[in-house]
Design a protein around this motif. Sequence first.
Motif, PDB file in Angstrom:
ATOM      1  N   GLY A  42     -47.042 -30.539 -58.301  1.00 14.92           N
ATOM      2  CA  GLY A  42     -46.818 -30.030 -56.959  1.00 14.92           C
ATOM      3  C   GLY A  42     -48.055 -29.587 -56.218  1.00 14.92           C
ATOM      4  O   GLY A  42     -47.960 -29.049 -55.110  1.00 14.92           O
ATOM      5  N   LYS A  43     -49.218 -29.814 -56.819  1.00 16.59           N
ATOM      6  CA  LYS A  43     -50.467 -29.391 -56.179  1.00 16.59           C
ATOM      7  C   LYS A  43     -51.398 -30.576 -55.970  1.00 16.59           C
ATOM      8  O   LYS A  43     -51.235 -31.627 -56.587  1.00 16.59           O
ATOM      9  N   GLN A  44     -52.377 -30.373 -55.105  1.00 16.42           N
ATOM     10  CA  GLN A  44     -53.358 -31.417 -54.864  1.00 16.42           C
ATOM     11  C   GLN A  44     -54.388 -31.466 -55.983  1.00 16.42           C
ATOM     12  O   GLN A  44     -54.629 -30.466 -56.679  1.00 16.42           O
ATOM     13  N   ARG A  45     -54.987 -32.612 -56.147  1.00 20.17           N
ATOM     14  CA  ARG A  45     -56.064 -32.756 -57.126  1.00 20.17           C
ATOM     15  C   ARG A  45     -57.239 -31.908 -56.665  1.00 20.17           C
ATOM     16  O   ARG A  45     -57.599 -31.908 -55.485  1.00 20.17           O
ATOM     17  N   GLU A  46     -57.852 -31.193 -57.607  1.00 16.75           N
ATOM     18  CA  GLU A  46     -58.964 -30.312 -57.262  1.00 16.75           C
ATOM     19  C   GLU A  46     -60.124 -30.504 -58.220  1.00 16.75           C
ATOM     20  O   GLU A  46     -59.942 -30.857 -59.390  1.00 16.75           O
ATOM     21  N   LEU A  47     -61.309 -30.241 -57.711  1.00 19.56           N
ATOM     22  CA  LEU A  47     -62.504 -30.308 -58.537  1.00 19.56           C
ATOM     23  C   LEU A  47     -62.491 -29.185 -59.564  1.00 19.56           C
ATOM     24  O   LEU A  47     -62.217 -28.030 -59.241  1.00 19.56           O
ATOM     25  N   VAL A  48     -62.801 -29.534 -60.796  1.00 16.23           N
ATOM     26  CA  VAL A  48     -62.988 -28.534 -61.846  1.00 16.23           C
ATOM     27  C   VAL A  48     -64.482 -28.292 -62.057  1.00 16.23           C
ATOM     28  O   VAL A  48     -64.958 -27.160 -61.997  1.00 16.23           O
ATOM     29  N   ALA A  49     -65.221 -29.369 -62.307  1.00 14.30           N
ATOM     30  CA  ALA A  49     -66.653 -29.258 -62.536  1.00 14.30           C
ATOM     31  C   ALA A  49     -67.307 -30.606 -62.307  1.00 14.30           C
ATOM     32  O   ALA A  49     -66.680 -31.658 -62.496  1.00 14.30           O
ATOM     33  N   ASP A  50     -68.575 -30.554 -61.923  1.00 15.47           N
ATOM     34  CA  ASP A  50     -69.322 -31.767 -61.638  1.00 15.47           C
ATOM     35  C   ASP A  50     -70.737 -31.593 -62.165  1.00 15.47           C
ATOM     36  O   ASP A  50     -71.259 -30.466 -62.185  1.00 15.47           O
ATOM     37  N   ILE A  51     -71.361 -32.692 -62.611  1.00 15.37           N
ATOM     38  CA  ILE A  51     -72.719 -32.614 -63.141  1.00 15.37           C
ATOM     39  C   ILE A  51     -73.502 -33.834 -62.692  1.00 15.37           C
ATOM     40  O   ILE A  51     -73.012 -34.959 -62.761  1.00 15.37           O
ATOM     41  N   VAL A  92     -52.988 -32.217 -65.348  1.00 19.51           N
ATOM     42  CA  VAL A  92     -53.573 -33.470 -65.822  1.00 19.51           C
ATOM     43  C   VAL A  92     -55.035 -33.456 -65.389  1.00 19.51           C
ATOM     44  O   VAL A  92     -55.338 -33.233 -64.215  1.00 19.51           O
ATOM     45  N   TYR A  93     -55.911 -33.668 -66.341  1.00 20.27           N
ATOM     46  CA  TYR A  93     -57.347 -33.644 -66.080  1.00 20.27           C
ATOM     47  C   TYR A  93     -57.869 -35.080 -65.980  1.00 20.27           C
ATOM     48  O   TYR A  93     -57.616 -35.900 -66.866  1.00 20.27           O
ATOM     49  N   TYR A  94     -58.613 -35.332 -64.915  1.00 18.47           N
ATOM     50  CA  TYR A  94     -59.145 -36.665 -64.651  1.00 18.47           C
ATOM     51  C   TYR A  94     -60.664 -36.653 -64.705  1.00 18.47           C
ATOM     52  O   TYR A  94     -61.317 -35.831 -64.061  1.00 18.47           O
ATOM     53  N   CYS A  95     -61.182 -37.592 -65.432  1.00 21.91           N
ATOM     54  CA  CYS A  95     -62.619 -37.820 -65.462  1.00 21.91           C
ATOM     55  C   CYS A  95     -63.004 -38.689 -64.253  1.00 21.91           C
ATOM     56  O   CYS A  95     -62.227 -39.565 -63.850  1.00 21.91           O
ATOM     57  N   THR A  96     -64.174 -38.476 -63.719  1.00 21.08           N
ATOM     58  CA  THR A  96     -64.645 -39.294 -62.614  1.00 21.08           C
ATOM     59  C   THR A  96     -66.138 -39.527 -62.734  1.00 21.08           C
ATOM     60  O   THR A  96     -66.881 -38.648 -63.185  1.00 21.08           O
TER      61      THR A  96
END
Length: 116
Positions: A42-51, A92-96
Amino acid sequence: QVQLVESGGGLVQAGGSLRLSCAASGSIFRINAMGWYRQAPGKQRELVADITRSGSTVYADSVKGRFTISRDNAKNTVYLQMNSLKPEDTAVYYCTVVPTTGYRYWGQGTQVVVSS
């Protein structure tokens, strides 16, 4: 074409830890940014961390001090160490990854469930 294979999700109790991994393969010359996003029901995808390739990091405020992102450039792999997990981290965690082409590739997602 770039393929991303994620692993490490699962069920954990609150206060526990998990480590996510994501390996990139395929037509990769050089990967610039790598990161993790998450999407709860029910929520939008959000940034967790970036490197970045040089190791500069950005974290969502909600995970600062608890999560650590790292990468191995030789293996085209990014990691997310998640400590002190909370029920609100369930998602659900997505790699990018973003290669030099500038196109953003996504993994298939890995489920993380934190029970209270």
